[in-house]
Design an enzyme around this catalytic site. Structure first.
Site, PDB file in Angstrom:
ATOM      1  N   ASP A 195      91.658  25.929 100.303  1.00 32.63           N
ATOM      2  CA  ASP A 195      90.861  24.748 100.601  1.00 32.63           C
ATOM      3  C   ASP A 195      90.789  23.801  99.411  1.00 32.63           C
ATOM      4  O   ASP A 195      90.625  22.593  99.563  1.00 32.63           O
ATOM      5  CB  ASP A 195      89.456  25.149 101.052  1.00 32.63           C
ATOM      6  CG  ASP A 195      88.847  26.243 100.184  1.00 32.63           C
ATOM      7  OD1 ASP A 195      89.490  26.647  99.192  1.00 32.63           O
ATOM      8  OD2 ASP A 195      87.735  26.712 100.508  1.00 32.63           O
ATOM      9  N   HIS A 196      90.946  24.355  98.189  1.00 29.43           N
ATOM     10  CA  HIS A 196      90.871  23.566  96.960  1.00 29.43           C
ATOM     11  C   HIS A 196      91.199  24.495  95.800  1.00 29.43           C
ATOM     12  O   HIS A 196      91.396  25.703  95.976  1.00 29.43           O
ATOM     13  CB  HIS A 196      89.472  22.974  96.770  1.00 29.43           C
ATOM     14  CG  HIS A 196      88.394  24.029  96.829  1.00 29.43           C
ATOM     15  ND1 HIS A 196      88.131  24.902  95.787  1.00 29.43           N
ATOM     16  CD2 HIS A 196      87.539  24.384  97.833  1.00 29.43           C
ATOM     17  CE1 HIS A 196      87.178  25.730  96.131  1.00 29.43           C
ATOM     18  NE2 HIS A 196      86.789  25.438  97.380  1.00 29.43           N
ATOM     19  N   SER A 222      84.358  23.583  99.750  1.00 33.54           N
ATOM     20  CA  SER A 222      84.911  24.515 100.729  1.00 33.54           C
ATOM     21  C   SER A 222      84.558  24.117 102.158  1.00 33.54           C
ATOM     22  O   SER A 222      85.335  24.347 103.083  1.00 33.54           O
ATOM     23  CB  SER A 222      84.404  25.934 100.452  1.00 33.54           C
ATOM     24  OG  SER A 222      84.849  26.394  99.206  1.00 33.54           O
ATOM     25  N   HIS A 266      85.165  22.466  91.292  1.00 32.03           N
ATOM     26  CA  HIS A 266      86.466  22.328  91.924  1.00 32.03           C
ATOM     27  C   HIS A 266      87.268  21.209  91.264  1.00 32.03           C
ATOM     28  O   HIS A 266      86.711  20.401  90.512  1.00 32.03           O
ATOM     29  CB  HIS A 266      86.309  22.012  93.413  1.00 32.03           C
ATOM     30  CG  HIS A 266      85.567  23.062  94.174  1.00 32.03           C
ATOM     31  ND1 HIS A 266      85.174  22.900  95.484  1.00 32.03           N
ATOM     32  CD2 HIS A 266      85.121  24.293  93.828  1.00 32.03           C
ATOM     33  CE1 HIS A 266      84.541  23.976  95.908  1.00 32.03           C
ATOM     34  NE2 HIS A 266      84.485  24.839  94.902  1.00 32.03           N
TER      35      HIS A 266
END
Length: 1422
Positions: free
Chosen positions: A1248-1249, A1005, A1356
């Site tokens: 962001d992901h 992040s 992630h």
């Protein structure tokens, strides 16, 4: 049904419950429904249905079939692990069977102790359960078979203990198939399967007999199982295990005892009991006889023509048999012997409950027939002509269920009603067919919440609000009259949020009145009336009802046995206690009449006179059925009333126990609860339902007077023909507060005059909403159970029958006395006679159809037999319903005039609608053109110099494309939406973004947010720092320097990675203490943020303060206020004082949680503690709008849906869908702001992901793919796994209990109530009880497995994420697939700010120090 092959080597005893195991890698037990699917859909395996049909209780043949599938096709491979310990049962074989042992060579027993069996068994001795091969050509099944793979069947009885559990290894030298090429089709020889079973059957039954101490030979034991004649329920069965032998008992004799009771009452079971052989004397030397060959359909001998076919014990009418096969009944034995249970659902959401009940009934080896009957929703039809059809559906429901039950010869009925007429309808049907019956109440609706009224609401709030609106009394609690908070906005808010989901109206209205009363009569399972419709308890009730209906059949419990005078007294008394609906009187009398129970209005009056009113429940009180459920529900109330001698506890119930026994183990009411008062301190010493008589209502009337309105009322009559006339007068404000006391009379709304006796809620609710305390209501119709105030209904005789109510005129004085129980009109008998002589019976305005039929059969007085009247007209061409009022009409001429007038009115309405439609189309085209022209002007203005503008940037932390799919389908399922109904986000899709960081293909992040804030790639963990460890200016800092106002709004720590990147610079994200200082202004740039809303308070408090997480003693919150002039708030109450942004003094810092704000799934039940993301968004937008009102510059606001990411990290799909839905609400709030703002505003949103590697499907290892996932599993969750894990850990720390009790607590409080899971396995409970610290992972795995949602990681992923936008100048630059830094570039370019100048200043003034960043990154992420 199947034990996972991978775990067969274990000596752990099976739980006996068909549950999913914890580990997806180890496989899981097959449920009955999956077994049924497997057997019935794979046509090449269909012959093995015979095994399941005859030997499914032993599971032997099913396991043979299962392993044939596992090892006979490459589509379902599993690793077969075998136990190293096998029990040798050869000594049992020698004791019980000489022949099989003599045929075994010494080499037949393996060295490991497993039994080695002979390889050949004569075909003539094959069991008839398997289809006997007739030739070499057809003695096989076609299936895929991989090269060189051999079939190694194994089986394991689920109830064997660890001491005798064994994996029977079969001789792999038995006849085998010829190896075929890989993935090719080959034939499996049925002879081999016959040999496997025949050779192994003695061993299996010897083991079963030994394990359970059955005093029976293997032969008699197998016979009992095969004929379905076994067995009495053991304790294991009651605990959810499969039925098993009672130790030291004869299976056949006990089977006869069990079936004798049922067969006496139910002829379908008689033939099986009659055909049962006499109990044989136990003979340990008795060997298993070889059954005769299978009989094909061609071999079946039909009776001779002269013989009566019904004399045959095997008789079934063959034409009926064909239809039963088509309907899914598997064989003739089941047609003859299995009990048939009808399952009648009434409303839409109840069909799903019906499916659960159907599955449960079939698991009890009975035949389930699901069907539905009609249902009219009163809440939808209220106040309209359609409401006239409501009451008559009670009779239609009763007729239809009676017809199906008797016409189809069902042995029992389970009915699932959901609204007020439904329940008396199904009970009346039960009294007619008088076959075992149980009612499952569909459940109450959850409470709604109005954000503008700031209180809980329900359906009646809508009607009361309409009256308040008409009398200018409807206002938002705060900020009334301002934009978005007008009376119209309040009405819209109430209508949208009053009914949050499925279920009957939530107060003690008619539906809940009838449900609680019927439970007090013993005709539903304990708790049925108070379980909410969407609660896990309601689903468990549906699963338990099958066993209960079986008890009713076994014990011959019939509806008329339960519908007694004492049970009706219970119903009446509980209705008085709880403040139930007046409609209960109408329905109780009808139910009692159907059951031939003498019940009169005098009984109702007596119950009211001798029963106090105790409940603080809506409509007269403040609580709802959902609140009652939380303190123990109806059973806890019944328990208290039985103890106090108010209710009869000795009445029988559908459970086979008394009412007192049913509630004995339920918790007692907490003395501190505020819903049910003690008997010694009632709201009213007598009941609220009063039976009134007098010259106004000679036949009686029913009043609902709680005492809060007073006990008497005298006023002047104001008469209205039909309900709509009063509604219109109230809408116009014609009923004045200063007009003195008024008795508003609505007539011609009775059963005949309505026709249909429609409920009236709109007028009574509008009067309450308008605060007209000078008004009483009287009608010959009915009032909704949601009505309250001084109301009298059910006036008899009704106006259409010439009752006094038809003769009253405006101005007559009417007195209502609830103490003397009278209602009188102050006119003389002479005047009454004069008016009666002038009155003419009105012509019916309904002349055909169901309402005409109902009117012709309607009663004219309570307790009377039905009186019919000839009201059908010869013509069938008239409209069904006329909108004319019903004063008397005479002659055909008037009728023709009425029809001509009606046609003219219809033509006029059509022309008006056509013109209005055209006008709307023209207006829409003009508005669209204006917007496009305005957008073009904006673009042109921008080219000539930047106008005032706002930019809102939203980050959905961790949300990938699959999160949208998951949430979209979940929302469609929960709200009953069509598949084309999408999220607001979906309608503003703009493109996608690549997410890699400078240090990894998978970003974190911090690096993702640095790409947004600085427009530069950096390493994972960097907070607005470049890879060379130099600070980079952020768009927020540049915007503040340019004169914009700035803000940050999040649901996690305000110092977390994403918000930190816009207002601070540190080498690594974990340095949150430093981030907090920079955010308040203690950095080289000074204060750059004007507004911060979110969590993370602990980083702003000194470490000497409770709740701090700082490493030092710096009081950042105090510094912010004293040094940088921040206004600070830390509570929900302080947030509410901001009044939606109108009362914000910038700079403002609101930190509403010590760390993260709870997941939305949990926060919604803590709304008084934490604000939501959408609420904070609206407040931020409004406050920044006001702050820039007189400025030439606008604002920049960053909003983050932070906890989507956290739900992905813990793999909790239920938490994630609610986070995404709340983010979608915040997104819409921004769009709404843009729509009404005069300042150009652009919204850009992205992630962001992606977190978790979410997949909206799951293939369990070793299982076939399943094309689907199940939103229902997520809809049942009431709390996040995070919240439940903490709850478990706190419970373990604070309470000492045994492991078994802890498992029970976990199952009830965590799994069932929290996750809504009702099939948790012993393995799952064992793991949770043994390691509460690891509960978070276990709970997430449980709910993900049941939803069939897959996760690839707790971290992630590198997947591209979506970009969304409102559109506007420059936004075309971020269309399509872009890099995440392109988003950062757009932000600075749209605001036209100099980020590079900020970067230069930071590099000049800021020294980030030195540290081993690479080691920190490694330690943090690895």
């Amino acid at each position: 049904m199947y034990t996972p092959v991978a775990s067969m080597g274990s000596t752990r005893p099976s739980s006996g419950k068909h549950r999913k195991s914890l580990s997806t890698g180890g496989g899981r037990a097959w449920s009955d429904s999956e077994e049924s699917y497997l057997l019935q859909t794979r046509s090449q395996k269909m012959p093995y249905k015979h095994i399941a049909a005859h030997l499914n209780k032993t599971e032997l043949a099913c396991r043979l079939h299962y392993h044939q599938i596992c090892h006979g096709t490459n589509r379902r491979k599993r690793n077969l692990s075998t136990s190293s310990v096998h029990t040798d049962y050869s000594h049992l074989l020698r004791e019980s069977s000489s022949e099989p042992v003599s045929r075994m060579s010494p080499a037949s027993a393996s060295s490991s102790g497993s039994v080695r069996l002979p390889s050949i068994v004569d075909q003539e001795k094959l069991p008839s359960l398997l289809p006997k091969p007739t030739s070499n050509n057809d003695a096989s099944l076609l299936m895929g078979y991989p090269t060189g793979q051999r079939m190694l069947p194994a089986f394991e009885h689920p109830n064997m203990s660890s001491s005798s559990q064994s994996l029977f290894k079969l001789n792999t030298n038995l006849p085998s198939v010829t190896a075929a090429p890989s993935h090719a089709a080959s034939h499996v020889d049925l002879t081999r399967l016959h040999a496997i079973y025949a050779a192994h059957r003695n061993t299996f039954w010897a083991a079963i007999a030994h394990e359970y101490g059955a005093n029976a030979s293997p032969a008699s034991l197998e016979t009992a199982w095969r004929t379905g004649r076994c067995c009495p329920k053991s304790s294991a069965h009651h605990q959810g295990a499969s039925p098993m032998m009672t130790p030291n008992a004869s299976p056949v004799s006990e089977a006869r005892d069990t079936f004798s009771t049922m067969s006496e009452r139910f002829p379908r079971l008689q033939s099986q009991a009659d055909a049962a052989p006499a109990a044989p004397a136990p003979n340990p030397d008795d060997t298993l006889p070889q059954p005769p060959p299978a009989m094909s359909s061609q071999d079946r001998q039909l009776p001779e023509a002269q013989d009566d076919p019904k004399s045959s014990p095997d008789y079934i009418q063959f034409n009926h048999e064909a239809m039963l096969y088509a309907a899914g009944v598997p064989d003739r034995d089941m047609m003859k012997n299995a009990a048939q249970v009808g399952i009648a659902s009434v409303c839409t959401h109840l069909l799903e409950f019906g499916k659960i009940v159907k599955d449960a009934v079939e698991r009890q080896k009975m035949i389930a027939w699901q069907y539905n009957t009609v249902g009219v929703s009163d809440a939808i039809t209220m106040g309209s002509e359609s409401m006239r059809f409501s009451l008559q559906t009670r009779e239609i429901i009763a007729d239809s269920i009676e017809s199906v039950t008797c016409g189809q010869s069902h042995d029992a009925n389970i009915s699932i009603p959901g609204c007020d007429k439904n329940m008396p309808g199904v009970v009346m049907a039960a009294a007619r067919h008088n076959r075992p019956f149980i009612m499952i109440y569909g459940g109450t609706i959850r409470k709604g919440q109005s954000s503008l009224l700031e209180k809980e609401i329900n359906i009646s709030t809508c009607y009361e609000a309409s009256g308040a609106y008409a009398y200018d009394k409807l206002h938002a609690k705060t900020g009334a009259g301002k934009e978005g908070r007008t009376p119209s906005d309040v009405m819209e808010d109430i209508e949208r949020h009053a009914c949050p989901g499925a279920g009957a109206c939530g107060g003690m209205y008619t539906a809940n009145t009838m449900a609680t009363a019927i439970e007090a009569m013993g005709m539903s399972l304990p708790g049925s009336s108070s379980y909410p419709a969407v609660s896990p308890e309601k689903r468990r009730e549906c699963e338990k009802v099958a066993a209960a209906i079986k008890i009713c059949m076994e014990k011959d419990i019939r509806p008329r046995d339960l519908m007694t005078k004492k049970s009706f007294e219970n119903a009446l008394r509980l209705t008085m206690i709880l403040g139930g609906s007046t409609n209960g009187v109408l329905h109780f009398l009808a139910m009692a009449n159907t059951a031939d129970v003498p019940l009169t209005l005098d009984d109702v009056a007596h119950a009211s006179d001798t029963t106090p009113y105790l409940a603080n429940l809506a409509p007269s009180g403040q609580y709802y059925m959902e609140d009652l459920y939380k303190i123990g529900g109806t059973p806890s109330v019944i328990k208290m009333l039985i103890h106090k001698g108010i209710l009869h506890g000795d009445i029988p119930t559908v459970t086979g126990k008394t009412l007192a026994e049913n509630v004995a183990d339920w918790p007692s009411l907490d003395p501190g609860q505020q819903i049910i008062r003690p008997l010694e301190n009632p709201y009213k010493d007598s009941g609220h339902i009063r039976i009134l008589k007098g010259n106004f209502a000679p036949g009686g009337a029913v009043a609902k007077i709680t005492g809060k309105e007073g006990t008497s009322f005298t006023g002047k009559a104001r008469v209205f023909h039909k309900e709509h006339a009063l509604n219109e007068a109230l809408s116009r404000g014609d009923i004045k507060r200063d007009a003195g006391n008024l008795v508003l009379i609505v007539r011609y709304e009775g059963p005949k005059g309505g026709p249909g006796m429609p409920e009236q809620l709109r007028a009574s609710a509008a009067i309450m909403g308008a605060g007209l305390s000078n008004v009483a209501l009287v009608t010959d119709g009915r009032y909704s159970g949601a009505s309250h105030g001084f109301i009298v209904g059910h006036v008899v005789p009704e106006a259409a029958a010439g009752g006094p109510i038809a003769l009253v005129e405006d101005g007559d004085e009417i007195t209502i006395d609830a103490v003397a129980n009278r209602i009188d009109v102050a006119i003389s008998e002479e005047e009454m006679a004069r008016r009666r002589s002038a009155w003419k019976e009105p012509q019916p305005h309904v002349r055909r159809g169901a309402l005409a039929k109902y009117a012709s059969l309607s009663t004219v007085r309570f307790g009377a037999n039905c009186r019919t009247s000839s009201i059908m007209q010869p013509s069938e061409n008239d409209p069904l319903l006329s909108s004319e009022d019903p004063p008397p009409q005479t002659g055909a001429s008037d009728d023709k005039t009425s029809r001509r007038s009606s046609r003219a009115r219809e033509i006029g309405l059509f022309i008006w609608a056509l013109i209005a439609t055209a006008a709307v189309i023209v207006l829409a085209v003009w508005v669209q053109h204006s917007q496009q022209t305005d957008r073009g002007n904006r673009d042109r203005d921008n080219s000539n110099g930047a106008p005032k503008r706002n930019l809102v940037f939203m980050v959905s932390d961790g949300m990938g494309p699959a999160s949208l799919s998951l949430t979209r389908s979940f929302r469609q399922h929960v709200d009953g939406l069509p598949i084309n109904d999408t999220l607001v986000l979906d309608r503003h899709f703009w493109g996608s973004s690549r997410t890699l960081s400078s240090s990894s293909l998978v970003t974190d992040s911090a690096a993702g947010a640095t790409a947004f804030s600085c427009g530069k790639k950096s390493y994972n963990g960097a907070i607005s720092v470049t890879p060379d460890y130099q600070p980079c200016g952020s768009v927020l800092e540049a915007a503040k320097r340019a004169g914009y106002m700035t803000g940050l709004t999040v649901t996690t720590d305000i110092t977390d990675a994403t918000p930190a990147c816009f207002a601070s610079h540190v080498l690594f994200r974990a340095l949150e203490d430093d981030i907090a200082l920079q955010e308040v202004g203690d950095g080289v740039l000074g204060r750059t943020v004007d507004l911060m809303l979110g969590g993370g308070r602990c980083h702003f408090l000194p470490n000497t303060t409770e709740g701090s997480c700082r490493m030092d003693d710096v009081d950042v919150a105090k510094m912010a206020q004293d040094k940088y002039n921040w206004t600070y708030a830390d509570s929900r109450s302080a947030f509410d004082k901001l009044e939606g942004g109108d009362k914000v003094n910038l700079p403002f810092m609101g930190l509403f949680a010590g760390a993260d704000i709870p997941f939305e799934l949990d926060r919604r039940s803590m709304n008084d503690v934490y604000p939501s993301l959408s609420e904070m968004t609206e407040t931020a937008l409004r406050s920044l709008e006001l702050a820039t009102k007189d400025s030439d510059m606008g604002f920049f606001l960053m909003i983050e849906g932070s906890r989507i990411d956290h739900a992905g990290h813990i793999n909790d799909p239920a938490a994630q869908v609610h986070e995404v839905i709340e983010y979608d609400r915040a997104f819409k709030a921004v769009l709404d702001f843009i729509e009404r703002s005069d300042t150009e505003t652009v919204l850009v949103a992205t992630s962001d992901h992606e977190t978790g590697g979410l997949a909206t499907a799951l293939q369990e290892p070793g299982h076939l793919p399943v094309y689907g996932w199940y939103p229902k599993a997520l809809a049942q969750a009431t709390a996040s796994c995070e919240h439940l894990a903490i709850k478990l850990q706190q419970h373990v720390l604070g309470t000492a209990m045994s492991k078994d009790k802890l498992k029970d607590w976990i199952e009830n409080e965590i799994i069932v109530k929290g996750l809504g899971i009702t099939d948790s396995s012993d393995e799952e409970l064992d793991v949770l009880a043994a390691d509460p610290a690891g509960a978070l992972t276990v709970l997430s795995a449980m709910i993900s497995l049941r939803a069939h949602v897959g996760w690839s990681t707790h971290g992630h992923t590198a997947v591209d994420v979506n970009v969304y936008s409102s559109g506007g100048p420059g936004t075309e630059a971020i269309r399509g697939n872009i890099e995440n830094t392109d988003v950062g570039t757009f932000l600075r370019e749209y605001l036209d700010v100099d980020v590079e100048a900020i970067t230069a200043e930071l590099k000049e003034k800021m020294d980030l120090g030195s540290m081993d960043v690479e080691s920190m990154v490694h330690d943090y992420f690895m």
